[in-house]
Design a protein around this motif. Sequence first.
Motif, PDB file in Angstrom:
ATOM      1  N   GLU A  79     -25.497 -41.075 -79.458  1.00 10.62           N
ATOM      2  CA  GLU A  79     -26.544 -40.283 -80.112  1.00 10.62           C
ATOM      3  C   GLU A  79     -27.546 -39.715 -79.119  1.00 10.62           C
ATOM      4  O   GLU A  79     -28.324 -38.823 -79.463  1.00 10.62           O
ATOM      5  CB  GLU A  79     -27.261 -41.119 -81.169  1.00 10.62           C
ATOM      6  CG  GLU A  79     -27.938 -42.371 -80.651  1.00 10.62           C
ATOM      7  CD  GLU A  79     -27.028 -43.587 -80.658  1.00 10.62           C
ATOM      8  OE1 GLU A  79     -27.550 -44.706 -80.574  1.00 10.62           O
ATOM      9  OE2 GLU A  79     -25.791 -43.407 -80.745  1.00 10.62           O
ATOM     10  N   GLU A  80     -27.510 -40.188 -77.882  1.00  5.98           N
ATOM     11  CA  GLU A  80     -28.425 -39.695 -76.855  1.00  5.98           C
ATOM     12  C   GLU A  80     -27.735 -38.724 -75.900  1.00  5.98           C
ATOM     13  O   GLU A  80     -28.352 -38.253 -74.935  1.00  5.98           O
ATOM     14  CB  GLU A  80     -28.996 -40.878 -76.059  1.00  5.98           C
ATOM     15  CG  GLU A  80     -29.781 -41.869 -76.911  1.00  5.98           C
ATOM     16  CD  GLU A  80     -30.114 -43.141 -76.152  1.00  5.98           C
ATOM     17  OE1 GLU A  80     -29.676 -43.264 -74.984  1.00  5.98           O
ATOM     18  OE2 GLU A  80     -30.819 -43.995 -76.723  1.00  5.98           O
ATOM     19  N   SER A  81     -26.475 -38.408 -76.154  1.00  5.42           N
ATOM     20  CA  SER A  81     -25.669 -37.617 -75.222  1.00  5.42           C
ATOM     21  C   SER A  81     -25.172 -36.336 -75.887  1.00  5.42           C
ATOM     22  O   SER A  81     -25.492 -36.038 -77.037  1.00  5.42           O
ATOM     23  CB  SER A  81     -24.466 -38.447 -74.752  1.00  5.42           C
ATOM     24  OG  SER A  81     -23.515 -38.577 -75.808  1.00  5.42           O
ATOM     25  N   SER A  82     -24.347 -35.606 -75.149  1.00  6.25           N
ATOM     26  CA  SER A  82     -23.733 -34.370 -75.666  1.00  6.25           C
ATOM     27  C   SER A  82     -22.391 -34.652 -76.326  1.00  6.25           C
ATOM     28  O   SER A  82     -21.617 -33.726 -76.583  1.00  6.25           O
ATOM     29  CB  SER A  82     -23.529 -33.378 -74.514  1.00  6.25           C
ATOM     30  OG  SER A  82     -22.633 -33.923 -73.546  1.00  6.25           O
ATOM     31  N   TYR A  83     -22.098 -35.914 -76.618  1.00  6.25           N
ATOM     32  CA  TYR A  83     -20.763 -36.337 -77.048  1.00  6.25           C
ATOM     33  C   TYR A  83     -20.221 -35.524 -78.217  1.00  6.25           C
ATOM     34  O   TYR A  83     -19.086 -35.041 -78.175  1.00  6.25           O
ATOM     35  CB  TYR A  83     -20.804 -37.816 -77.418  1.00  6.25           C
ATOM     36  CG  TYR A  83     -19.476 -38.369 -77.885  1.00  6.25           C
ATOM     37  CD1 TYR A  83     -18.450 -38.616 -76.987  1.00  6.25           C
ATOM     38  CD2 TYR A  83     -19.252 -38.670 -79.233  1.00  6.25           C
ATOM     39  CE1 TYR A  83     -17.235 -39.136 -77.395  1.00  6.25           C
ATOM     40  CE2 TYR A  83     -18.048 -39.189 -79.658  1.00  6.25           C
ATOM     41  CZ  TYR A  83     -17.035 -39.425 -78.731  1.00  6.25           C
ATOM     42  OH  TYR A  83     -15.831 -39.927 -79.166  1.00  6.25           O
ATOM     43  N   TYR A  84     -20.996 -35.353 -79.264  1.00  8.93           N
ATOM     44  CA  TYR A  84     -20.461 -34.715 -80.465  1.00  8.93           C
ATOM     45  C   TYR A  84     -20.200 -33.233 -80.258  1.00  8.93           C
ATOM     46  O   TYR A  84     -19.404 -32.629 -80.988  1.00  8.93           O
ATOM     47  CB  TYR A  84     -21.400 -34.960 -81.652  1.00  8.93           C
ATOM     48  CG  TYR A  84     -21.468 -36.419 -82.025  1.00  8.93           C
ATOM     49  CD1 TYR A  84     -20.357 -37.065 -82.554  1.00  8.93           C
ATOM     50  CD2 TYR A  84     -22.620 -37.165 -81.802  1.00  8.93           C
ATOM     51  CE1 TYR A  84     -20.393 -38.411 -82.863  1.00  8.93           C
ATOM     52  CE2 TYR A  84     -22.669 -38.517 -82.117  1.00  8.93           C
ATOM     53  CZ  TYR A  84     -21.548 -39.135 -82.637  1.00  8.93           C
ATOM     54  OH  TYR A  84     -21.572 -40.475 -82.938  1.00  8.93           O
ATOM     55  N   ALA A  85     -20.833 -32.622 -79.260  1.00  8.73           N
ATOM     56  CA  ALA A  85     -20.521 -31.240 -78.892  1.00  8.73           C
ATOM     57  C   ALA A  85     -19.297 -31.173 -77.984  1.00  8.73           C
ATOM     58  O   ALA A  85     -18.612 -30.149 -77.931  1.00  8.73           O
ATOM     59  CB  ALA A  85     -21.717 -30.596 -78.190  1.00  8.73           C
ATOM     60  N   ASP A  86     -19.009 -32.269 -77.289  1.00 10.16           N
ATOM     61  CA  ASP A  86     -17.907 -32.297 -76.329  1.00 10.16           C
ATOM     62  C   ASP A  86     -16.604 -32.808 -76.924  1.00 10.16           C
ATOM     63  O   ASP A  86     -15.569 -32.753 -76.275  1.00 10.16           O
ATOM     64  CB  ASP A  86     -18.273 -33.204 -75.133  1.00 10.16           C
ATOM     65  CG  ASP A  86     -19.406 -32.634 -74.300  1.00 10.16           C
ATOM     66  OD1 ASP A  86     -19.577 -31.404 -74.296  1.00 10.16           O
ATOM     67  OD2 ASP A  86     -20.126 -33.428 -73.660  1.00 10.16           O
ATOM     68  N   MET A  87     -16.643 -33.327 -78.137  1.00  8.72           N
ATOM     69  CA  MET A  87     -15.498 -33.977 -78.756  1.00  8.72           C
ATOM     70  C   MET A  87     -14.977 -33.158 -79.936  1.00  8.72           C
ATOM     71  O   MET A  87     -15.741 -32.567 -80.680  1.00  8.72           O
ATOM     72  CB  MET A  87     -15.909 -35.374 -79.227  1.00  8.72           C
ATOM     73  CG  MET A  87     -14.822 -36.166 -79.938  1.00  8.72           C
ATOM     74  SD  MET A  87     -14.802 -35.882 -81.748  1.00  8.72           S
ATOM     75  CE  MET A  87     -16.373 -36.553 -82.225  1.00  8.72           C
TER      76      MET A  87
END
Length: 210
Positions: free
Chosen positions: A73-81
């Motif tokens: 939730e503190e990263s760009s993960y959901y945009a990168d996945m």
Amino acid sequence: MEHTNPAELAVVDLACGRDDRLLFSGLSFGLRPGQVLLLEGSNGSGKTTLLRTLCGFREADEGEIRWCGQLLEESSYYADMAYVGHAEGIKKELTVLENLRFALALSQPGHYGIDEALQKVQLAGYDDNPVHTLSAGQKRRLSLARLLITHNILWILDEPFTSLDRQGIDLIETLIDAHVKQGGMVILTSHHDLSLHHIGLQRIHLDSCL
């Protein structure tokens, strides 16, 4: 959002259960660009549960997941996945072209334009076809085209070879191989014997994670 650390997925001591039954525990692994992780296990071992947890659709009972050194939730993960599951994530009332334009409006552009992606997945000429008129295999190919036109480092694929013939299976393996060689990462489940020859293939058998 720019990455403050190199792209890496780190899963530490993860545990998940369902219906008061522990599926797996103490699961730890890391994934870096250029690697593929194949999740194996018997039916009910928790493969889809793990993928849904990695996608943020459900919370783990224990453990943590980090992307580029940060909590999800503190990263760009959901945009990168990007996730492709049993439901292909496409809108059946829209046409093929409308679905891809909708996906592109929600994401950053990927390596392929829409026309080139449709050529790649062998759906050229189907632009104006409503999705509900497509076969199951064609819908699966459309979901793959969505991956190609958007920029996502990590692909999470739940049984991607379902409903595909030998030609379609070879196509997905080619797309996965190309994605990884371009610095991408892939996590997938499959009962199909993979023909991926690069050195970045890892395997985890969830039946042994109890």
